[in-house]
Design an enzyme around this catalytic site. Structure first.
Site, PDB file in Angstrom:
ATOM      1  N   ASP A 186       0.805  -1.226   0.000  1.00  0.00           N
ATOM      2  CA  ASP A 186       0.000   0.000   0.000  1.00  0.00           C
ATOM      3  C   ASP A 186       0.837   1.274   0.000  1.00  0.00           C
ATOM      4  OD1 ASP A 186      -2.619  -0.926  -0.196  1.00  0.00           O
ATOM      5  OD2 ASP A 186      -2.805  -1.282   1.961  1.00  0.00           O
ATOM      6  N   GLU A 193       0.159   3.362  -3.320  1.00  0.00           N
ATOM      7  CA  GLU A 193      -1.239   3.799  -3.380  1.00  0.00           C
ATOM      8  C   GLU A 193      -1.593   4.799  -2.269  1.00  0.00           C
ATOM      9  OE1 GLU A 193      -3.861   0.431  -4.379  1.00  0.00           O
ATOM     10  OE2 GLU A 193      -5.290   1.373  -3.016  1.00  0.00           O
ATOM     11  N   ASP A 194      -1.103   4.572  -1.083  1.00  0.00           N
ATOM     12  CA  ASP A 194      -1.580   5.341   0.078  1.00  0.00           C
ATOM     13  C   ASP A 194      -0.558   6.266   0.729  1.00  0.00           C
ATOM     14  OD1 ASP A 194      -4.040   4.165  -0.204  1.00  0.00           O
ATOM     15  OD2 ASP A 194      -3.659   2.583   1.247  1.00  0.00           O
ATOM     16  N   ASP A 225      -4.509  -9.837   0.657  1.00  0.00           N
ATOM     17  CA  ASP A 225      -5.108  -8.524   0.949  1.00  0.00           C
ATOM     18  C   ASP A 225      -6.613  -8.667   1.171  1.00  0.00           C
ATOM     19  OD1 ASP A 225      -4.984  -5.729   1.273  1.00  0.00           O
ATOM     20  OD2 ASP A 225      -5.403  -5.361  -0.853  1.00  0.00           O
TER      21      ASP A 225
HETATM   22 ZN    ZN Z   1      -4.121  -3.622   1.533  1.00  0.00          ZN
END
Ligand code: ZN
Length: 179
Positions: free
Chosen positions: A65, A68-69, A125
């Protein structure tokens, strides 16, 4: 930062890197766990439940992540962890710009052509996300939203069947707790 000396080094380096990158984030669930619990859950599930011993997949799970994050770039991951790890993280990251509904649909089509490593990370996930939802649903999520998430996760996992029998069985187990 020191470069990895071996597989253990790679995983420790990934855990430290992800903990730093996610340091200001919390999980959406009512328990508000530190975000890093989530990527560590994935790697833990891959190792202890899926029997996965591939260090590239495990490192990518810990880092999955970050692009993405957080503010992490592909180049940064390549420099820190090498091209193979960075590639898997890219494969498991959503396209940032598109509308979330489109993004969710894209995830389903993208996993069909994903590498085995990326498929493992995606599978773990979805498994871990459903577990989190069951253990601690986000306060603002309606029942309908939770059900939608369960069904969408199942659609992604259905595209991944044949990746890891044990993890798929664990997913089906948690899916039975759909609210
Ligand atoms: Zn995740």
């Amino acid at each position: 930062m020191p470069r990895r000396a071996d597989d253990f080094g790679l995983l420790l380096h990934a855990a430290r890197f992800a903990a730093w990158k996610h340091r200001h984030q919390r999980r959406k669930g009512a328990g508000r766990l530190p975000y890093i619990n989530h990527p560590l859950d994935l790697a833990h599930a891959l190792w202890f439940e899926g029997g996965v011993r591939d260090e590239i997949a495990l490192a990518a799970a810990i880092l999955h992540d970050t692009i993405e994050d957080t503010q992490t770039t592909l180049q940064e991951l390549q420099g820190e962890f090498g091209a193979a790890v960075a590639k898997v993280v890219m494969e498991t990251s959503d396209e940032p710009t598109v509308d979330w509904r489109v993004r969710k649909k894209l995830q389903i089509t993208r996993v069909r052509t994903a590498s085995q490593r990326a498929r493992l990370v995606k599978l773990a996930d979805k498994l871990c996300n459903l577990r989190s939802l069951v253990a601690s649903p986000p306060q603002r999520w309606s029942l309908e939203r939770q059900r939608e998430y369960f069904d969408w996760a199942k659609r992604v996992v259905d595209e991944l069947r044949g990746t890891n029998a044990e993890l798929e069985a664990r997913f089906d187990q948690i899916y039975r707790q759909r609210p």
